[in-house]
Enzyme design. Structure first.
Site, PDB file in Angstrom:
ATOM      1  N   LYS A   1       0.825  -1.223   0.000  1.00 45.86           N
ATOM      2  CA  LYS A   1       0.000   0.000   0.000  1.00 45.86           C
ATOM      3  C   LYS A   1       0.860   1.274   0.000  1.00 45.86           C
ATOM      4  O   LYS A   1       0.349   2.385  -0.039  1.00 45.86           O
ATOM      5  CB  LYS A   1      -1.015  -0.034   1.138  1.00 45.86           C
ATOM      6  CG  LYS A   1      -0.495   0.174   2.537  1.00 45.86           C
ATOM      7  CD  LYS A   1      -1.692   0.109   3.512  1.00 45.86           C
ATOM      8  CE  LYS A   1      -1.368   0.673   4.886  1.00 45.86           C
ATOM      9  NZ  LYS A   1      -0.312  -0.051   5.604  1.00 45.86           N
TER      10      LYS A   1
ATOM     11  N   ASP B   1       1.599  -9.777   7.916  1.00 44.46           N
ATOM     12  CA  ASP B   1       0.526 -10.783   7.777  1.00 44.46           C
ATOM     13  C   ASP B   1       0.921 -11.833   6.757  1.00 44.46           C
ATOM     14  O   ASP B   1       0.595 -13.001   6.891  1.00 44.46           O
ATOM     15  CB  ASP B   1      -0.776 -10.145   7.252  1.00 44.46           C
ATOM     16  CG  ASP B   1      -1.168  -8.914   8.002  1.00 44.46           C
ATOM     17  OD1 ASP B   1      -0.301  -8.031   8.141  1.00 44.46           O
ATOM     18  OD2 ASP B   1      -2.317  -8.829   8.443  1.00 44.46           O
TER      19      ASP B   1
END
Lengths: 731, 426
Positions: free
Chosen positions: A40, A127
């Site tokens: 991102k 993650d």
């Protein structure tokens, strides 16, 4: 220089922590490099007045390799912090992990390590624990790793996973610097983080309180340190910066990674034990069960698995190559390879080699085949997905007017998960006259070469018109060995024999076959397998099950005995028994005469056989007809065939999993006159001759005579040829 | 049609060119079988091809290029476990370096190759090639991998530098590489120049380590050696010689090549030039008789698909020396930009602009010069009278006598093939 990685679950505030920490380190006079490793790409935004910088992934996509420069992707931020953002592909396509790998390779190539930074800080999404996102964990990148977490279960779970990743890299060597607790203001949050820290034997090196100042600073496009330099929060980061300085000097230490088991995590953080439910305890009530046995009754889609796949053996070759070998046999079709050029090079190399060998060794021209093209996937496709290139290639093919396009996928295409269906349906809509048939074998993800053959055959069979009715006198030839240089010679022999008894070949499924011939497949009344190996049996099963195809029991016959029987059986079906008998009688006279002539040379000679092939009755026929003795048949491990069935079972000694050592021992112990192998060994031994057994023997009446003639000459030649002695010298 | 190899093949052959170096592919067997086969064909180092002799895990019956036989499980769980097994298995058989190369699929797993080197205690022996710019050209992959090997192993030259030279830009993937080494050494010997090592074709790791001592680097095929030459220059100050006419293919380019060396090293090339002069006389006598009967070879046609360093000198030589017409000239990917520009300009100058950059199979020619598969295929389709194999993949012909297309001997060899080829019935 020290390199530090900050790992944490997405959304936990890593970027805020990283940029504030970089700011604090820069304020203290350090020359800092911050690399954002989150797709991102907002890691460094607070250091650059809230502006986005060009990401490395965008740069790789838009700039030719030789034009790339470090200055285009390295930007100055607050207090001179150098900023790099990895970026990533659009959500749902490509491979972001591969992007991280590419970024590190590019930075290295462009010389970033030549710049004397005091400290590099990697801000990494925790993650995703695939290899790409684990790159900053590697020793060459991170000297120390901080875990950024809140007191939420999933954040702690991610932190624990990162520890597991570090353990995989490091074992027990110390590289974890500690835990940075980014508070969410939750009830008992501190206790949970502390309990976790205690359990994994790490210090909580900073506790960042929840504060509105972060949001305020963010609105200004600044770090909290810059916007509110006198705040308590700023002090926390300065302290953390100080802690890192002590890491550099060695007065603060690093810790080994000691992650918890999942069950320990749950007990620790959630305060309860969660047992794992076994399949036989509670299963879903939505699955319909059989009334008597209670077993699931849902229909399971059956698949046909090659020997290696169903036995989970090492895969020989890849399904991609097998599938292309099949689809490329369809004349008038185009096979598009969705993958790197190397995959296309390898597969076209062996297909072309076969064409050239057929011409030079047998004088046969292999008839025209389908064409092959490639999307040439490269680094950019690996990261961003290869759909654009694929769509372009499909459109190009369709606009050229190809009637049938097969689309075969390689490992990278499968691993990055390119959505073939969307690409295909878009092009199909635009060009309805072109039929695009995806063969999504994904390199070797579907299995080995044999599995690829099967997948290819299955996909090509979608062209078969089920409404066509069988016609008397027509046969189909199924599963010819396309990579054998005598495939055409063998076909011509079979076609001629069939012609002699009034049968015509309808469809070669698949060798140099037209699209129309495949559509008319069911016109063939009888189907003949070229060989009875594992993959051929699978295509037989498929054609029987899906198209009610009827097969003869015998495959292509080799030698007098098999060919006679084969002709007799087929002539029954064609009603031309007399013709067959006449041919057999004529050949019998030739066979008998040759046996009589050759027997004196070969009778009583001892033969040792070692072979990958499981169907060698044609060979045993001739050996026994000549009055030779078989000492033993040593079966070598084969990826293509298993078992051993022979009419001579019980008459010959068969040894499975035969090895080179056993062969050498047998030769020394038994002194055979002749050793027959698919690959003759190179060593020389007195009194022993060696010869090869072809993998794909020539079919028809005469091959056994040819072999016998050869052996009769061979046994009169020197046992050890002169050149072999030089091999001993080399060894 | 056989697709042209890409960077993966180039990378593998960079390492496999070194005598005591071995490639371990972190890949499925599908990537291994072909490359192991070609490596063994081009540079056989074992006495047997019997698969039973190489039946151990990782080798799959082939003496070269063991692999980790990746499967679906490895793509999900990573290949470290297999790498940790394969490296100690291969290391005892290997005197030199082990170069671990990731296949296209393996690059997506992201395994830390260097970690496995450390864990197996083989850090010094192993080189990691994690990604080789897939689908880019073979020369790019070749130089990238060779540079990784050189960076790790070439020693500082110390005080005593050698008078010997290195030959760069030759690989076992070059057709007749052994004959080429012999011929280039012979010509340089006539100039009093001693070759220390040919990097990497057939050299040893010891030669690699000592290669930083050379007085000059001579680049044969720029695609495969220019970047390497520049690295030696930057790292050790070794000057390099790069001939603007391309590799020494044909009399003219060979003269130019030798003169470039003589000028750079300030030595006398006359004996080597005399060697060419004698060969030209031999050639003249044969061609003159051939020509007087047929008018040929002038006007005969040819097509070329080759590396730019070979295509440039060969096209010019066949045009100027034999008066042959270039009907299709195409360079392989990864060509040297200077050579490509020069060749394009040349084709324009001689009025053959439309024949530049087209595939040699588009129209029939007398002589097709390309890789063995293209030549074989053109022959089969009667698109050429004869073909000259100048690149891999090779055709089926087994060369027992060492041959070359470079130097004096190479020029005569090309003439022999051209003149005899033109006479053949198509």
């Amino acid at each position: 220089m020290i390199q530090i990685a900050l790992y944490g679950k997405g959304g936990i505030g890593k970027s805020t922590v990283s940029s504030n920490l970089s700011a604090a380190l820069a304020e203290s006079g350090k020359k800092v490099l911050q690399i954002g490793c989150d797709p991102k790409h907002d890691s460094t935004r607070l250091l650059t007045n809230g502006n986005s910088i060009t990401t490395v992934m965008e740069y790789i996509r838009d700039t030719l390799p030789e034009d790339r420069l470090l200055g285009d992707i390295l930007f100055d931020g607050y207090k001179g912090v150098s900023c790099v953002e990895a970026g990533g592909p659009e959500p749902g396509v490509g491979c972001a992990g591969r992007g991280i790998l590419s970024m590190f390779e590019l930075l290295d190539r462009l010389g970033i390590h030549e710049i004397p930074f005091d400290l590099s800080l990697y801000d990494v999404l925790g993650d995703v624990v695939c290899g790409g996102f684990a790159v900053p964990l590697r020793r060459e990148y991170a000297d120390a790793v901080f875990l950024v977490t809140s007191g939420e279960y999933m954040a702690l779970y991610a932190a624990n996973n990162i520890l597991r990743g570090i353990l995989n890299f490091d074992g027990s060597s110390p590289r974890v610097a500690g835990i940075i607790h980014n508070g969410r203001g939750l009830e008992h949050e501190d206790e949970r983080v502390d309990a976790f820290a205690k359990a994994v034997k790490l210090p909580v090196v900073a506790s960042i309180p929840r504060s509105e100042l972060f949001a305020e600073a963010e609105k200004q496009g600044k770090t909290t340190l810059e916007a509110f330099p006198d705040s308590d929060v700023a002090t926390v980061f300065r302290d953390l910066s100080e802690y890192i300085s002590h890491l550099v000097t060695g007065s603060n230490r690093l810790y080994p990674s000691k992650p918890l088991e999942n069950s320990e995590m749950e007990t620790l953080v959630l305060g309860r034990n969660i047992p794992v439910i076994k399949p036989d305890q509670i299963s879903s009530t939505h699955i319909p069960k059989g009334p008597t046995d209670g077993k699931d009754t849902l229909p399971v889609r059956k698949n046909l698995y090659s020997k290696s796949v169903r036995n989970k053996e090492p895969l020989h070759g890849c399904a991609f190559a097998g599938a292309v070998t099949t689809t490329s046999q369809v004349n008038g079709s185009l096979t598009i390879i969705h993958g790197p050029r190397s995959c296309g090079h390898i597969v076209t190399h062996f297909l072309s080699s076969n064409v050239l060998a057929a011409r030079s060794r047998h004088g046969t021209d292999l008839p025209c085949k389908g064409e092959i093209a490639s999307t040439d996937m490269g680094e950019t496709s690996f990261i961003f997905g290869g759909l654009e290139e694929l769509r372009n290639k499909l459109e190009e093919a369709a606009s050229q007017g190809w009637e049938i396009v097969f689309l075969v996928t390689t490992c990278p295409a499968g691993l990055i998960g390119d959505d073939l269906e969307t690409a295909v349906s878009m092009v199909q809509e635009q060009y309805p006259r072109t039929k695009i048939i995806p063969v999504p074998v994904d390199g070797n993800l579907a299995g080995d070469f044999a599995q690829g053959l099967v997948e290819g055959w299955k996909k090509v069979s979608e062209l078969i018109d089920n409404s066509v009715s069988p016609e008397k006198g027509f046969v189909n030839i199924v599963a010819e060995k396309n990579l054998s240089d005598n495939v055409e010679v063998n076909f011509q022999t079979i076609e001629s024999l069939l012609d002699d008894i009034g049968l015509k070949v309808n469809c070669r499924f698949l060798n140099s076959t037209t699209i129309d011939s495949i559509r008319q497949f069911k016109k063939g009344e009888i189907n003949i397998l070229a060989k009875k190996d594992d993959s051929s049996q699978l295509v037989r099963d498929h054609l029987e099950n899906c198209f009610n195809a009827s097969f003869t029991d015998m495959n292509f016959p080799i030698g007098f005995n098999e060919t006679s029987k084969w002709l007799e059986e087929l002539s029954h079906l064609s009603g031309r028994k007399n013709d067959a008998e006449m041919i057999i009688e004529k050949e019998k006279q030739i066979y008998d005469a040759e046996m009589t002539r050759l027997r004196p040379f070969l009778q009583g000679k001892k033969v040792l056989i070692n072979t990958y092939s499981r169907s060698i009755d044609w060979l045993l026929d001739i050996i026994f007809d000549l009055g030779m003795d078989v000492l033993k048949i040593g079966l070598l491990h084969s990826s293509a065939e298993e078992g051993f069935s022979s009419k001579y079972a019980g008459k010959v000694h068969v040894e499975d999993n035969y090895t080179a050592q056993q062969r050498e021992k047998d030769i020394l112990d038994h002194r055979p006159h002749l050793v027959l192998s698919n690959y003759p060994p190179m060593f020389a031994s007195d009194g022993v001759h060696y010869d090869s057994i072809p993998f794909c023997p020539e079919v028809g009446f005469r091959n056994d005579i040819f072999m016998a003639q050869r052996w009769s000459r061979l046994l009169r030649l020197p046992e050890i040829e002169g050149w072999k002695i030089d091999g001993e010298v080399i060894r | 049609m056989t697709f042209i190899p890409d960077a993966l093949t180039g990378s593998i052959f960079a390492a496999e060119s070194i005598e005591d170096c071995c490639v371990v592919l972190n890949s499925p067997t599908g990537c291994k079988f072909y490359h192991a086969h070609i490596s063994n064909q081009q540079y056989p180092r074992e006495s047997s091809l019997d698969p039973l002799s190489f039946a151990e895990e990782f080798y799959f019956g082939q003496p070269r290029i063991p692999c980790t036989y990746l499967d679906e499980d490895d793509y999900v769980a990573g290949s470290s476990e297999k790498l940790l097994s394969i490296l100690p298995n291969v290391a005892p058989r290997q005197k030199g370096a082990i170069v671990v190369i990731n296949s296209p699929g393996a690059t997506l797993i992201g395994d830390d190759l260097k970690y496995t080197f450390k864990e197996t205690g083989l850090e010094d022996q192993c080189v990691a090639i994690e990604s080789v710019d897939f689908s880019r050209s073979a020369p790019e992959g070749f130089e990238k991998t060779l540079l990784e090997i050189l960076k790790k192993y070439v020693r500082e030259p110390g005080k005593s530098s050698s008078e010997k030279v290195n030959i760069l830009g030759l690989s076992i993937s070059h057709k007749h590489w052994e004959g080429t080494i012999k011929e280039i050494k012979r010509l340089l010997d006539l100039m009093g120049v001693e070759v220390g090592s040919v990097i990497p074709a057939g050299c040893s790791m010891d030669e690699i380590k000592a290669s930083g001592q050379a007085s000059f680097n001579i680049v044969l095929c720029a695609e495969y050696g220019l970047q390497v030459a520049k690295w030696y220059e930057n790292k050790f100050g070794i000057p390099y010689i790069y001939c603007p006419e391309g590799a020494p293919v044909g009399f003219d380019a060979t003269v130019s090549f030798l003169n470039s060396i003589a000028e750079a090293m300030d030595i006398d090339a006359s004996r080597a030039l005399e060697d060419i002069s004698q060969a030209r006389k031999t050639a003249y006598r044969k061609i003159a008789r051939y020509n007087s009967l047929t008018g040929l070879p002038k006007g005969a046609t040819f097509s070329i698909q080759a590396d730019s360093s070979l295509a440039l000198p060969l096209t010019k030589w066949l045009y100027y020396y034999l008066g042959m017409a270039p009907m299709a000239v195409k360079t392989l990917p990864g060509g040297d930009p200077e050579y490509e520009r020069a060749l394009c300009e040349f084709m324009k100058e001689i009025g053959f602009t439309d024949e530049w950059d087209i595939f040699p199979g588009d129209q029939p020619v007398d002589i097709a010069i390309a890789d063995g598969h293209t030549v074989g295929s053109l022959r089969n389709q009667n698109m050429c009278r004869n073909g000259i194999e100048i690149a891999l993949p090779a055709g089926e012909y087994l060369d027992m006598v060492q041959k070359t297309y470079m130097g004096t001997t190479g020029a005569l060899m090309i003439l022999e093939e051209v003149l005899n080829g033109i006479r053949m019935l198509s």
